[in-house]
Design an enzyme around this catalytic site. Structure first.
Site, PDB file in Angstrom:
ATOM      1  N   ASP A  75      -5.894   0.281  -9.421  1.00  0.00           N
ATOM      2  CA  ASP A  75      -6.970   1.054  -9.714  1.00  0.00           C
ATOM      3  C   ASP A  75      -7.540   0.994 -11.092  1.00  0.00           C
ATOM      4  OD1 ASP A  75      -6.516   2.283  -7.243  1.00  0.00           O
ATOM      5  OD2 ASP A  75      -5.474   4.324  -8.013  1.00  0.00           O
ATOM      6  N   SER A 114       0.937  -1.006   0.003  1.00  0.00           N
ATOM      7  CA  SER A 114      -0.036  -0.044  -0.008  1.00  0.00           C
ATOM      8  C   SER A 114       0.722   1.310   0.008  1.00  0.00           C
ATOM      9  CB  SER A 114      -0.860  -0.058   1.386  1.00  0.00           C
ATOM     10  OG  SER A 114      -1.521   1.203   1.231  1.00  0.00           O
TER      11      SER A 114
HETATM   12  C1  S3P Z   1      -2.823   5.685  -3.726  1.00  0.00           C
HETATM   13  C2  S3P Z   1      -2.482   4.394  -3.425  1.00  0.00           C
HETATM   14  C3  S3P Z   1      -3.205   3.177  -3.859  1.00  0.00           C
HETATM   15  C4  S3P Z   1      -4.397   3.542  -4.748  1.00  0.00           C
HETATM   16  C5  S3P Z   1      -5.140   4.944  -4.452  1.00  0.00           C
HETATM   17  C6  S3P Z   1      -4.298   6.027  -4.423  1.00  0.00           C
HETATM   18  C7  S3P Z   1      -1.902   6.743  -3.332  1.00  0.00           C
HETATM   19  O1  S3P Z   1      -4.001   2.916  -2.513  1.00  0.00           O
HETATM   20  O2  S3P Z   1      -5.249   2.523  -4.957  1.00  0.00           O
HETATM   21  O3  S3P Z   1      -6.098   5.130  -5.336  1.00  0.00           O
HETATM   22  O4  S3P Z   1      -2.134   8.103  -3.877  1.00  0.00           O
HETATM   23  O5  S3P Z   1      -1.128   6.649  -2.405  1.00  0.00           O
HETATM   24  P1  S3P Z   1      -3.296   1.767  -1.635  1.00  0.00           P
HETATM   25  O6  S3P Z   1      -2.065   2.531  -1.035  1.00  0.00           O
HETATM   26  O7  S3P Z   1      -4.314   1.573  -0.533  1.00  0.00           O
HETATM   27  O8  S3P Z   1      -2.724   0.538  -2.170  1.00  0.00           O
END
Ligand code: S3P
Length: 424
Positions: free
Chosen positions: A306, A158
């Site tokens: 995404d 994440s």
């Molecule tokens: C993001 C990280 C991703 C992505 C989200 C935006 C970011 O999520 O799905 O739309 O800007 O750091 P996760 O960190 O939960 O994987």
């Protein structure tokens, strides 16, 4: 047939980071190409609530009068972040080590999402983090805590959690080290360097030491590859199409969607590769091509997390079977995206089955029908693209969030030759 050149909105992830780091830098930062959707405006308002003067946005330009690392002040009330999970998680990291308490709230959709994964490492750093029932928002930070840098092994990939820990690390004693087995988007690391903050980056490990300052920068935000994904798929599946998408971000931690579409046979070119600061960009050109079903390699899934809804529409229009695995993270988004996509595609006549982290579908002819996006903008946009290949009209329910996440989505589609009628 889709034709022409389309200018995409700015990258959402990069926009959040530009606002956050510009606010805690010394001096005035200019950001151009900012994504002006509800989520980034929520981040912007939160920083204003904490005393940062931000001029704009006007046509994607903001001027942020940074207050320095220690210059934020307590907001007069709770910081309301709408449905933006990215705002909440990144701000939790940034505010964990401040000298004042904060409360982060959101709308109903955000209030249903767990903040446990971000709370846990911040608590290990010494932050006072309090969540409501079942680890959900509101997220309360006690403030005035002395944070310690930690060695953090990220169990589930994440970028939001990684970023929260790194931002908290700016205010911690000693180094903060984040290890990730699966690379996630690294916009925070790149943006920290843009603001002159030193970081040590080795494969899979990022180390940040406190004691430095951020200095104002000029930030040009690239076009959002996650938004481009819908048009890459639409043009790929519509015979005779050719689209140009100028200045789109092609950060390698995000390009899973291009790689997966290419494996399916898509004709996508990255032209005129160049840099916007520390972020690589290119002009994308996509031409229609016959697609075939594939087993989506698991190592590409995090880099396309995404874009799963758009990719599943490509798979539905491809010849043969596509299987997806290791996509558990796609189920903890605005909706369980594997479940909502499977239900919708099945309603349009595609043989499709979702399981925990998996989805299997047989490409075929899309029929007319009704689907429910459940208020999930990426699912709704994916079904708009699917509708363009269906044998009759497709009515999509639960679309109300599309324009707030992708302003002018229907306008851009129309400009390319794809008509989406809005009801109600
Ligand atoms: C993001 C990280 C991703 C992505 C989200 C935006 C970011 O999520 O799905 O739309 O800007 O750091 P996760 O960190 O939960 O994987």
């Amino acid at each position: 047939m889709l034709r022409g050149e389309l200018k995409l909105p700015g990258d959402k992830s990069i926009s959040h980071r530009a606002i956050l780091l510009g606010s805690i830098a010394q001096g005035s930062t200019v950001v151009e190409g900012l994504f002006e959707g509800e989520d980034t405006l929520a981040t912007l308002q939160a920083l204003r609530d904490m005393g940062v003067v931000i001029e704009g946005p006007e046509k994607g330009r903001v001027l942020i009068h940074g207050v320095g690392l220690r210059g934020l002040c307590a907001a007069p009330g709770a910081l309301y972040l709408g449905s933006s999970g990215t705002s909440m998680r990144l701000l939790a990291g940034l505010l964990a080590g401040q000298g004042f308490a904060s409360e982060l709230t959101g709308n109903l959709a955000l209030s249903r999402r767990s903040m446990a994964r971000v709370a846990e490492p911040l608590q290990r750093m010494g932050a006072g983090v309090l969540l409501a029932d079942q680890q959900r928002p509101p997220l309360r930070l006690r403030g005035a805590c002395t944070l310690q840098g930690i060695d953090f092994d990220m169990a589930a990939p994440s970028a939001q959690v990684k970023s929260a820990v790194l931002l908290a690390g700016l205010y911690a004693e000693g180094p903060t080290r984040v290890c990730e087995a699966v690379p996630t988007r690294d916009h925070t690391e790149r943006m920290l360097r843009t603001f002159g903050y030193p970081l040590r980056q080795e494969p899979g490990v990022c180390t940040l030491e406190p004691g430095h300052e951020l200095h104002a920068a000029q930030v040009q935000v690239p076009g959002d590859l996650s938004s481009a994904a819908f048009l890459l798929v639409a043009a790929s599946i519509t015979p005779g199409s050719e689209l140009s998408l100028p200045a789109v971000g092609i950060n390698p931690t995000r390009t899973g969607v291009i790689e997966i579409l290419r494996l399916m046979g898509a004709d996508i070119q990255c032209l005129n590769e160049r840099w916007f600061g520390n972020e690589p960009v290119a002009d994308l050109r996509v031409r229609a091509a016959p697609l075939r079903g594939i087993e989506i390699p698991e190592h590409l899934v995090t880099r396309a997390i995404d874009e799963i809804p758009a990719l599943l529409v490509a798979a539905a229009c491809a010849e043969g079977r596509t299987s997806l695995s290791g996509a558990h993270a796609a189920q903890a988004r605005d909706t369980d995206r594997l479940g909502t996509m499977a239900a919708g595609l099945s309603a349009l006549g595609i043989r499709c089955e979702a399981g925990p982290g998996t989805l299997m579908l047989e490409g075929g002819a899309l029929a007319a029908g009704e689907v429910d996006a459940g208020g999930d903008h990426r699912v709704a946009m994916a079904f708009c693209i699917a509708a363009s290949r269906a044998s009759g009209p497709v009515r999509i329910h639960g679309c109300e969030t599309v324009e707030t996440y992708f302003p002018n989505f229907t306008g851009l589609c129309e400009q390319a030759g794809l008509y989406v009628a809005q009801e109600g």
